[in-house]
Design a protein around this motif. Structure first.
Motif, mmCIF file in Angstrom:
data_model
loop_
_atom_site.group_PDB
_atom_site.id
_atom_site.type_symbol
_atom_site.label_atom_id
_atom_site.label_comp_id
_atom_site.label_asym_id
_atom_site.label_seq_id
_atom_site.Cartn_x
_atom_site.Cartn_y
_atom_site.Cartn_z
ATOM 1 N N VAL A 184 0.816 -1.205 0.000
ATOM 2 C CA VAL A 184 0.000 0.000 0.000
ATOM 3 C C VAL A 184 0.856 1.264 0.000
ATOM 4 C CG1 VAL A 184 -0.200 0.221 2.510
ATOM 5 C CG2 VAL A 184 -2.079 0.978 1.048
ATOM 6 N N ALA A 240 -5.778 2.795 -1.630
ATOM 7 C CA ALA A 240 -5.226 3.035 -0.293
ATOM 8 C C ALA A 240 -6.184 3.870 0.539
ATOM 9 C CB ALA A 240 -3.877 3.734 -0.418
ATOM 10 N N TYR A 274 -6.109 -1.157 2.476
ATOM 11 C CA TYR A 274 -6.614 -0.835 1.145
ATOM 12 C C TYR A 274 -7.896 -1.596 0.869
ATOM 13 C CZ TYR A 274 -4.397 -5.260 -0.359
ATOM 14 O OH TYR A 274 -4.023 -6.582 -0.496
#
Length: 292
Positions: free
Chosen positions: A64, A90, A170
């Motif tokens: 991420v 994200a 995420y």
């Protein structure tokens, strides 16, 4: 998001188109594999010691922490992962500071009813916002958080079957193709911006200030075993979040160091590597004000 004939376009090309469309809305993205994991492996995977690098080395493969809204960089990430069939969005980053409320169906509980019960009990309503349907029939509700509040990831803390994706987490983006099917938006919600998280719900999503916590109670060995069992019960897609949640609770209850090796062993049993497990537990230790 972008709309294209899935049968005429390779999955990687389709995923890139959706990812670029999301980036235009200010959502930072990374390529995902069909297993819903970051498509690029860590450049530090062969290092002798676990690396705490979050992309400072300049190479892709930091999960991420690679997330970006830069079209050029997004194309570079997907070019490095031509097998990618989806993309992750994200959470916790500006401008939306996205929070994802994941209503799971695999837990055997009615997570939608649980959320409605929470809303009635704490006097809030979920505003009109983006809602994504998962291949298993679950739903991801997108909300926007304030820039000065960090919402942690959690699994089942709000209620059974309700997971939360916050800072460092995420969401699988709509249009992504996975091993179990395609993620898609609920009709009529794709054009909406992530709605502000209701204040009452936001209070439930954020851990209490350490300065207001009651005096610690003596460690409960049985509670520690419950946390280990919680990690062992993780299925694919929950391993890191369950481990992180359990480690946070362990450190908050003063048994983090005592439970470290048991949590690592449980995480390895679910499919994580020793390095991944220890890095996740170290993150939990830092979040709770402890030293890994």
């Amino acid at each position: 998001m972008a709309t294209t004939d899935r049968h005429a376009v390779p999955p990687a090309t389709l995923a890139l188109a959706h990812a670029l469309s999301a980036a235009e809305r200010g959502l930072a993205v990374i390529p995902l594999s069909r297993a819903k994991l970051p498509a690029l492996r860590s450049p530090h995977r062969d290092d002798p010691e676990p690396a705490l690098c979050r992309g400072e080395c300049g190479r892709p493969g930091h999960g991420v922490y690679d997330a970006t809204t830069d079209p050029r960089r997004i194309r570079e990430l997907f070019a490095a992962a031509p097998w990618a069939s989806g993309y992750g969005i994200a959470c916790g980053l500006p401008p939306h500071h996205l929070i994802g409320v994941d209503l799971d169906t695999k837990s055997g509980t009615d997570s939608s009813a649980a959320l409605r019960e929470l809303a009635l009990r704490h006097l809030f309503t979920i505003p009109d916002t983006v809602v994504v349907v998962t291949p298993s029939g679950g739903r991801h509700v997108w909300l926007s958080g304030p820039p000065d509040v960090v919402v942690p990831n959690s699994a089942g803390r709000l209620a059974p079957g309700i997971d939360v994706r916050g800072a460092g987490g995420y969401l699988v983006g709509p249009g992504s193709r996975t091993e179990h099917g395609v993620y898609s938006t609920v009709p009529g919600t794709a054009h909406l911006p992530p709605a502000p998280c209701p204040p009452a719900l936001l209070r439930l999503l954020t851990p209490p200030s350490r300065s207001h916590r009651p005096a610690p109670v003596p460690p409960d060995p049985q509670h520690g075993q419950g946390l280990v069992q919680f990690v062992l019960a993780a299925h694919e897609g929950q391993r890191n979040t369950r481990l992180f949640w359990a480690a946070c609770r362990a450190y908050e209850n003063g048994i983090g160091h005592e439970l470290l090796e048991s949590l690592v062993d449980a995480a390895i049993h679910t499919g994580l590597t020793d390095r991944e497990a220890r890095a996740t537990i170290a993150s939990a230790a830092r979040l709770t004000g402890n030293h890994p």
